[in-house]
Design an enzyme around this catalytic site. Structure first.
Site, PDB file in Angstrom:
ATOM      1  N   LYS A 217       0.813   4.057  -2.847  1.00 54.51           N
ATOM      2  CA  LYS A 217       0.449   5.493  -2.505  1.00 54.51           C
ATOM      3  C   LYS A 217       1.250   6.549  -2.914  1.00 54.51           C
ATOM      4  O   LYS A 217       1.246   7.643  -3.104  1.00 54.51           O
ATOM      5  CB  LYS A 217      -0.106   5.536  -1.067  1.00 54.51           C
ATOM      6  CG  LYS A 217      -1.388   5.037  -0.838  1.00 54.51           C
ATOM      7  CD  LYS A 217      -2.241   5.300  -1.713  1.00 54.51           C
ATOM      8  CE  LYS A 217      -3.797   4.962  -1.252  1.00 54.51           C
ATOM      9  NZ  LYS A 217      -4.519   5.568  -2.088  1.00 54.51           N
TER      10      LYS A 217
ATOM     11  N   TYR B 166       0.967  -1.256   0.130  1.00 51.37           N
ATOM     12  CA  TYR B 166      -0.051  -0.028   0.085  1.00 51.37           C
ATOM     13  C   TYR B 166       0.832   1.209  -0.090  1.00 51.37           C
ATOM     14  O   TYR B 166       0.508   2.186  -0.826  1.00 51.37           O
ATOM     15  CB  TYR B 166      -0.908   0.057   1.220  1.00 51.37           C
ATOM     16  CG  TYR B 166      -1.920   1.126   1.342  1.00 51.37           C
ATOM     17  CD1 TYR B 166      -3.219   1.216   0.579  1.00 51.37           C
ATOM     18  CD2 TYR B 166      -1.854   1.851   2.422  1.00 51.37           C
ATOM     19  CE1 TYR B 166      -3.988   2.109   0.637  1.00 51.37           C
ATOM     20  CE2 TYR B 166      -2.542   3.098   2.563  1.00 51.37           C
ATOM     21  CZ  TYR B 166      -3.788   3.079   1.818  1.00 51.37           C
ATOM     22  OH  TYR B 166      -4.653   4.121   2.017  1.00 51.37           O
TER      23      TYR B 166
HETATM   24  P1  NAI Z   1     -13.592   3.190   1.667  1.00 48.01           P
HETATM   25  O1  NAI Z   1     -13.324   1.598   1.790  1.00 48.01           O
HETATM   26  O2  NAI Z   1     -14.663   3.610   2.584  1.00 48.01           O
HETATM   27  O3  NAI Z   1     -13.803   3.506   0.159  1.00 48.01           O
HETATM   28  C1  NAI Z   1     -13.220   2.951  -0.930  1.00 48.01           C
HETATM   29  C2  NAI Z   1     -14.148   2.725  -2.055  1.00 48.01           C
HETATM   30  O4  NAI Z   1     -13.455   2.278  -3.233  1.00 48.01           O
HETATM   31  C3  NAI Z   1     -15.190   1.652  -1.552  1.00 48.01           C
HETATM   32  O5  NAI Z   1     -16.410   2.101  -1.694  1.00 48.01           O
HETATM   33  C4  NAI Z   1     -14.923   0.449  -2.524  1.00 48.01           C
HETATM   34  O6  NAI Z   1     -15.839  -0.196  -2.958  1.00 48.01           O
HETATM   35  C5  NAI Z   1     -14.381   1.196  -3.777  1.00 48.01           C
HETATM   36  N1  NAI Z   1     -13.278   0.334  -4.708  1.00 48.01           N
HETATM   37  C6  NAI Z   1     -12.468  -0.603  -4.292  1.00 48.01           C
HETATM   38  N2  NAI Z   1     -11.662  -1.043  -5.114  1.00 48.01           N
HETATM   39  C7  NAI Z   1     -12.367  -0.640  -6.299  1.00 48.01           C
HETATM   40  C8  NAI Z   1     -12.221  -0.687  -7.833  1.00 48.01           C
HETATM   41  N3  NAI Z   1     -11.134  -1.501  -8.329  1.00 48.01           N
HETATM   42  N4  NAI Z   1     -12.920  -0.105  -8.572  1.00 48.01           N
HETATM   43  C9  NAI Z   1     -13.808   0.645  -8.278  1.00 48.01           C
HETATM   44  N5  NAI Z   1     -14.124   1.080  -6.815  1.00 48.01           N
HETATM   45  C10 NAI Z   1     -13.159   0.405  -5.837  1.00 48.01           C
HETATM   46  O7  NAI Z   1     -12.357   3.797   2.122  1.00 48.01           O
HETATM   47  P2  NAI Z   1     -11.897   5.236   2.151  1.00 48.01           P
HETATM   48  O8  NAI Z   1     -11.220   5.485   3.615  1.00 48.01           O
HETATM   49  O9  NAI Z   1     -13.098   6.384   1.912  1.00 48.01           O
HETATM   50  O10 NAI Z   1     -10.572   5.620   1.129  1.00 48.01           O
HETATM   51  C11 NAI Z   1     -10.785   6.486   0.177  1.00 48.01           C
HETATM   52  C12 NAI Z   1      -9.560   6.561  -0.477  1.00 48.01           C
HETATM   53  O11 NAI Z   1      -8.754   7.344   0.780  1.00 48.01           O
HETATM   54  C13 NAI Z   1      -8.643   5.093  -0.673  1.00 48.01           C
HETATM   55  O12 NAI Z   1      -7.773   5.378  -1.866  1.00 48.01           O
HETATM   56  C14 NAI Z   1      -7.716   5.239   0.549  1.00 48.01           C
HETATM   57  O13 NAI Z   1      -6.446   4.296   0.299  1.00 48.01           O
HETATM   58  C15 NAI Z   1      -7.589   6.611   0.960  1.00 48.01           C
HETATM   59  N6  NAI Z   1      -6.955   6.705   2.426  1.00 48.01           N
HETATM   60  C16 NAI Z   1      -7.939   6.939   3.366  1.00 48.01           C
HETATM   61  C17 NAI Z   1      -7.531   7.213   4.587  1.00 48.01           C
HETATM   62  C18 NAI Z   1      -8.639   7.104   5.643  1.00 48.01           C
HETATM   63  O14 NAI Z   1      -8.106   7.511   6.591  1.00 48.01           O
HETATM   64  N7  NAI Z   1      -9.674   6.685   5.387  1.00 48.01           N
HETATM   65  C19 NAI Z   1      -6.175   7.242   4.982  1.00 48.01           C
HETATM   66  C20 NAI Z   1      -5.134   7.255   3.559  1.00 48.01           C
HETATM   67  C21 NAI Z   1      -5.950   7.173   2.638  1.00 48.01           C
END
Ligand code: NAI
Length: 320
Positions: free
Chosen positions: A168, A164
């Site tokens: 990232k 990851y």
């Molecule tokens: P989340 O798991 O709630 O949202 C991610 C969404 O992406 C999910 O709805 C999932 O179904 C969708 N997804 C996954 N693989 C996919 C694909 N191949 N094609 C289309 N959709 C896909 O997680 P969150 O926290 O909202 O994460 C959003 C972004 O922020 C991610 O890139 C995550 O790595 C990044 N991030 C989040 C942090 C946090 O504190 N929540 C910290 C650092 C980064």
């Protein structure tokens, strides 16, 4: 009342918009006049399975509130299909938020190829495919805004996240290059390292902390960065979450310059190691060093200290 930032007539693609941060972006942009493509594959946070419900729920919510939205269920690996949805439904694409993400946390000792490959596919290839498909539209209309999503794990490393964090940090280099290539066409690209309560963080943080990290509190910064009035902040890295926003930048030590001759040895470097790591007079570069000038200056120097011999013949040196 202060003037609202609005996005009327613009089309925003948000990947991974079925929940967490993506949903917050999608509902916000719809509420400010944009037409939104709500993309979500609807799998688990480990990247298993798929379900159209995730995107549908958000689209229905937006529509019920009077906004404009359409669902797309493709994986971001097929980013061209996601952008095609925007063109078919709304005739254009103005703003791309590369947000979709998964986790495959495992100690490096136990990491398998599948953990590595899946993370690279979703985060790196997925962001590339969406941006690549949007790019010709952005260039043609001389307008485009991209947000890529990094993470503190990418910037600083984190236990159990070698895959990851590699993916990232890739978002940083990717963004910096898109910013450079897009500048002439008014294509602005920035990268955020967010922190927010979502299914990704709910298992690793206590509820009272999660309550202070609503995904909605990441959105205003993104709103500013992708707005048409932002014509200068590009290629930048931001930390954002829980009310805090900070820009990060590269810092280069004043550095050590050695004569490039046969006195340029490991011992010569060690002798002046403190100069390599001296940040008392730093540069904040947005590009590589002026290498040609440094080469010239290096040639003007006298021989380096530390009389160790060096050769590259492979002959084993005698211990002195
Ligand atoms: P989340 O798991 O709630 O949202 C991610 C969404 O992406 C999910 O709805 C999932 O179904 C969708 N997804 C996954 N693989 C996919 C694909 N191949 N094609 C289309 N959709 C896909 O997680 P969150 O926290 O909202 O994460 C959003 C972004 O922020 C991610 O890139 C995550 O790595 C990044 N991030 C989040 C942090 C946090 O504190 N929540 C910290 C650092 C980064």
């Amino acid at each position: 009342m202060a003037e609202q930032l609005r996005y009327d007539g613009q089309v925003v693609v948000v990947t991974g918009a079925g929940g967490g941060l993506g949903k917050a972006y999608a509902t916000f942009f719809a509420s400010r006049g944009a037409s939104v493509v709500v993309n979500d594959l609807g799998g688990s946070f480990k990247g298993e399975g798929n379900d159209s419900k995730a995107a549908d729920v958000v689209v229905n919510e937006i529509k019920a509130a009077g906004g404009k939205a359409v669902a797309n269920y493709n994986s971001v690996e097929d980013g061209d299909k996601i952008i095609e949805t925007a063109i078919k439904a709304f005739g254009r694409i103005d703003i791309l938020i590369n947000n979709a993400g998964i986790l495959r946390d495992v100690s490096f000792k136990n990491m398998k190829d599948v953990d590595w490959d899946l993370i690279m596919k979703v985060h790196v290839k997925g962001s590339y495919k969406c941006a690549r498909a949007a790019w010709p539209h952005f260039r043609k209309q001389k307008f485009g805004r991209v947000i890529n999503t990094a993470s503190a794990a990418g910037l600083f490393g984190n236990f159990g996240q070698a895959n990851y964090s590699a993916a990232k940090l890739a978002m940083v280099g990717f963004t910096e290059t898109l910013a450079k290539e897009g500048a002439k066409y008014n294509i602005i690209s920035n990268v955020i390292a967010p922190i927010a309560a979502s299914r990704m963080t709910e298992t690793v943080m206590p509820p009272d902390v999660l309550a202070l990290m609503r995904p909605e509190w990441v959105v205003p910064l993104v709103a500013v960065l992708v707005h048409k009035n932002n014509t200068s902040e590009s290629g930048s890295i931001f930390e954002v979450g829980g009310g805090h926003i900070a820009k990060l930048r590269w810092e280069r030590s004043s550095g050590l310059l050695l004569k490039c001759d046969d006195t340029y040895t490991p011992g010569a470097i060690l002798k002046k190691w403190n100069k390599v790591t001296d940040f008392s007079d730093p540069q904040y570069p947005s590009g590589p060093n002026d290498f040609l000038t440094l080469l010239e200056e290096s040639q003007k120097l006298g021989p380096n200290e530390q009389g160790e011999k060096i050769d590259f013949t492979g002959r084993v040196a005698l211990v002195t």
